[in-house]
Design an enzyme around this catalytic site. Structure first.
Site, short mmCIF file in Angstrom:
data_model
loop_
_atom_site.label_atom_id
_atom_site.label_comp_id
_atom_site.label_asym_id
_atom_site.label_seq_id
_atom_site.Cartn_x
_atom_site.Cartn_y
_atom_site.Cartn_z
N ASP A 38 0.83 -1.21 0.00
CA ASP A 38 0.00 0.00 0.00
C ASP A 38 0.86 1.26 0.00
O ASP A 38 2.00 1.26 0.49
CB ASP A 38 -0.92 -0.02 1.23
CG ASP A 38 -2.06 0.97 1.09
OD1 ASP A 38 -2.44 1.31 -0.05
OD2 ASP A 38 -2.59 1.41 2.14
N GLY A 39 0.30 2.34 -0.55
CA GLY A 39 0.96 3.64 -0.48
C GLY A 39 1.56 4.13 -1.79
O GLY A 39 2.28 5.13 -1.81
N ARG A 51 -0.60 9.54 -9.55
CA ARG A 51 -0.65 8.29 -8.77
C ARG A 51 -0.03 7.11 -9.51
O ARG A 51 0.63 6.26 -8.93
CB ARG A 51 -2.11 7.94 -8.42
CG ARG A 51 -2.75 8.85 -7.40
CD ARG A 51 -4.21 8.46 -7.18
NE ARG A 51 -4.34 7.05 -6.81
CZ ARG A 51 -4.20 6.59 -5.57
NH1 ARG A 51 -3.98 7.41 -4.57
NH2 ARG A 51 -4.30 5.30 -5.31
N HIS A 55 2.57 3.51 -8.98
CA HIS A 55 2.38 2.09 -9.35
C HIS A 55 3.58 1.59 -10.17
O HIS A 55 4.04 0.47 -9.97
CB HIS A 55 1.09 1.90 -10.15
CG HIS A 55 -0.15 2.29 -9.39
ND1 HIS A 55 -0.36 1.91 -8.08
CD2 HIS A 55 -1.26 3.01 -9.74
CE1 HIS A 55 -1.53 2.39 -7.66
NE2 HIS A 55 -2.09 3.06 -8.65
N SER A 83 -7.40 -5.54 -5.15
CA SER A 83 -8.47 -6.11 -4.33
C SER A 83 -9.82 -6.03 -5.06
O SER A 83 -9.98 -5.25 -6.01
CB SER A 83 -8.57 -5.36 -3.00
OG SER A 83 -9.16 -4.09 -3.18
N GLU A 85 -12.31 -4.64 -3.93
CA GLU A 85 -12.78 -3.26 -3.73
C GLU A 85 -12.07 -2.26 -4.65
O GLU A 85 -12.61 -1.19 -4.93
CB GLU A 85 -12.58 -2.85 -2.26
CG GLU A 85 -13.50 -3.54 -1.27
CD GLU A 85 -13.13 -4.99 -0.95
OE1 GLU A 85 -11.95 -5.37 -1.15
OE2 GLU A 85 -14.02 -5.74 -0.53
N TRP A 87 -11.81 -2.34 -7.69
CA TRP A 87 -12.58 -2.11 -8.94
C TRP A 87 -13.36 -0.81 -8.85
O TRP A 87 -13.77 -0.27 -9.87
CB TRP A 87 -13.55 -3.27 -9.20
CG TRP A 87 -12.89 -4.55 -9.63
CD1 TRP A 87 -12.89 -5.72 -8.95
CD2 TRP A 87 -12.19 -4.80 -10.87
NE1 TRP A 87 -12.20 -6.68 -9.66
CE2 TRP A 87 -11.76 -6.15 -10.83
CE3 TRP A 87 -11.86 -4.02 -11.98
CZ2 TRP A 87 -11.02 -6.73 -11.87
CZ3 TRP A 87 -11.13 -4.60 -13.00
CH2 TRP A 87 -10.73 -5.93 -12.94
N LEU A 149 10.85 -20.43 -5.57
CA LEU A 149 9.97 -19.51 -4.85
C LEU A 149 8.60 -19.54 -5.51
O LEU A 149 8.50 -19.42 -6.74
CB LEU A 149 10.53 -18.08 -4.92
CG LEU A 149 9.60 -16.96 -4.45
CD1 LEU A 149 9.44 -16.97 -2.93
CD2 LEU A 149 10.13 -15.59 -4.87
N ARG A 206 2.45 -4.87 6.04
CA ARG A 206 1.65 -3.85 5.36
C ARG A 206 2.47 -2.57 5.31
O ARG A 206 2.90 -2.05 6.34
CB ARG A 206 0.32 -3.57 6.06
CG ARG A 206 -0.48 -2.50 5.28
CD ARG A 206 -1.91 -2.34 5.68
NE ARG A 206 -2.55 -1.42 4.74
CZ ARG A 206 -3.80 -1.49 4.32
NH1 ARG A 206 -4.58 -2.43 4.77
NH2 ARG A 206 -4.27 -0.62 3.46
N ARG A 212 -4.87 -1.92 9.19
CA ARG A 212 -6.03 -2.74 8.84
C ARG A 212 -5.61 -3.80 7.84
O ARG A 212 -4.54 -3.70 7.22
CB ARG A 212 -7.19 -1.89 8.29
CG ARG A 212 -6.79 -1.01 7.12
CD ARG A 212 -8.01 -0.20 6.62
NE ARG A 212 -7.61 0.76 5.61
CZ ARG A 212 -7.59 2.08 5.79
NH1 ARG A 212 -7.97 2.62 6.92
NH2 ARG A 212 -7.22 2.89 4.79
C1 IPE Z 1 -5.14 -2.72 -0.10
O1 IPE Z 1 -4.87 -1.39 -0.34
C2 IPE Z 1 -5.24 -3.47 -1.40
C3 IPE Z 1 -3.97 -3.66 -2.10
C4 IPE Z 1 -2.80 -3.32 -1.64
C5 IPE Z 1 -4.06 -4.31 -3.37
P1 IPE Z 1 -6.05 -0.30 -0.45
O2 IPE Z 1 -5.41 1.00 -0.64
O3 IPE Z 1 -7.01 -0.73 -1.48
O4 IPE Z 1 -6.73 -0.45 0.98
P2 IPE Z 1 -7.51 0.60 1.87
O5 IPE Z 1 -8.51 1.28 0.97
O6 IPE Z 1 -6.49 1.56 2.40
O7 IPE Z 1 -8.12 -0.21 2.95
C1 IPE Z 2 -1.49 0.27 -3.40
O1 IPE Z 2 -1.30 1.66 -3.41
C2 IPE Z 2 -1.72 -0.29 -4.78
C3 IPE Z 2 -3.10 -0.76 -5.03
C4 IPE Z 2 -4.06 -0.79 -4.14
C5 IPE Z 2 -3.40 -1.22 -6.36
P1 IPE Z 2 -2.51 2.66 -3.44
O2 IPE Z 2 -2.91 2.89 -4.85
O3 IPE Z 2 -3.61 2.18 -2.55
O4 IPE Z 2 -1.85 3.96 -2.85
P2 IPE Z 2 -2.40 4.88 -1.69
O5 IPE Z 2 -2.70 3.97 -0.52
O6 IPE Z 2 -3.62 5.55 -2.20
O7 IPE Z 2 -1.29 5.81 -1.39
MG MG Z 3 -4.06 2.41 -0.57
#
Ligand code: IPE
Ligand code: IPE
Ligand code: MG
Length: 267
Positions: A38-39, A51, A55, A83, A85, A87, A149, A206, A212
């Site tokens: 994440d992030g 953004r 990626h 995830s 979600e 989508w 792996l 995480r 979470r």
């Molecule tokens: C979790 O990150 C899903 C992935 C890393 C693929 P999200 O950015 O979607 O999660 P929330 O919205 O912070 O819970």
């Molecule tokens: C995680 O990074 C990648 C995916 C969920 C696909 P985010 O895209 O959720 O980045 P933040 O959390 O918004 O910074």
């Molecule tokens: Mg995120």
């Protein structure tokens, strides 16, 4: 000695080799590491970039972490990549992520093959664009015999989705008369999960600082050690992975029991 692993295209430094050896000597390594990557968006925004740039850079972290795990001798790495979600994000971001997935699989397939990485996918892949499904299926097939792996990408995945799949599978068996409801126990349930072949994760990392689990591996993380870092995924590289593993090695996993040496006078 096994062949060296090169996914990043960089030769491993002596210093890194020593750090990995130190980790191996320090204590048991996790058998299965799962990561909520994440992030990416925040990492990019912090630098005034779009953004999607986060990626792209996140893919570099995937290469570095996968390579480091293979070198260390960690047998299972599972990455939460997209995830159920996710989508609901804007179509432009979803499309960019799907294109990046196809491009990355195409570009990395040879390296995965040559470095003993077996690619697997868990999730509702039928939801992915046809071209993604095709590239993934091909890479999964071609790397199926690799055994250094197991790299599992969770795509269009959620823990609840997976649990529902298992429930449906067992319900069908009961309907066919092949299973009695009373025979459903934790083992049969776990065996019906789409990810049944993966051992439960020992360590869940995480990045991005949120406390979470965001619907990841809900069944499997019952006794997983959690490690949350503020570092954004694109900045999470092998040094940060080693730190997470060190933290894991310092934990005492009790699984509900008490420390063997601490009986508090009661035997
Ligand atoms: C979790 O990150 C899903 C992935 C890393 C693929 P999200 O950015 O979607 O999660 P929330 O919205 O912070 O819970
Ligand atoms: C995680 O990074 C990648 C995916 C969920 C696909 P985010 O895209 O959720 O980045 P933040 O959390 O918004 O910074
Ligand atoms: Mg995120």
């Amino acid at each position: 000695m096994a062949e060296p692993v090169t996914l990043t295209g960089k030769e491993q430094t002596e210093e890194d080799r020593a750090l990995q050896e130190e980790l191996r000597q320090r204590g048991p390594l996790p058998v299965h590491i799962a990561i909520i990557m994440d992030g990416n968006g925040r990492w990019a925004q912090q630098q005034g970039k779009r953004r999607v740039v986060g990626h792209y850079e996140g893919v570099e972290s995937v290469r570095d972490i996968t390579e480091a795990c293979a070198q260390l001798g960690i047998p299972y790495l599972t990455l939460y990549t997209f995830s159920t979600e996710n989508w609901q994000r804007p179509a432009s971001e979803v499309n960019a992520l799907m294109q990046l997935l196809v491009k990355t699989i195409r570009r990395e397939k040879k390296a995965l093959l040559e470095n003993g990485v077996q690619l697997r996918v868990i999730g509702d892949v039928a939801q992915l664009p046809a071209v993604c499904q095709k590239e993934l299926a091909q890479a999964v097939r071609e790397t199926a015999r690799n055994d250094r792996l197991v790299l599992t990408l969770a795509l269009s995945y959620s823990g609840r989705w997976e649990i529902v799949q298992a429930a449906q599978k067992l319900a069908r068996k009961v309907q066919e008369g092949a299973l009695q409801p009373d025979d459903i126990d934790e083992q049969t349930f776990a065996a019906a999960l789409p990810s049944a072949e993966l051992p439960d994760p020992d360590l869940l990392i995480r990045t991005g600082g949120e406390f979470r689990v965001s619907n990841f591996l809900l069944w499997q993380i019952a006794y997983t050690e959690l490690y949350i870092t503020d570092i954004y995924w694109p900045a999470f590289r092998r040094r940060q992975l080693y730190e997470a593993i060190r933290s894991y090695q310092n934990r005492e996993r009790r699984f509900g029991r008490i420390d063997a040496s601490d009986t508090n006078g009661v035997r």
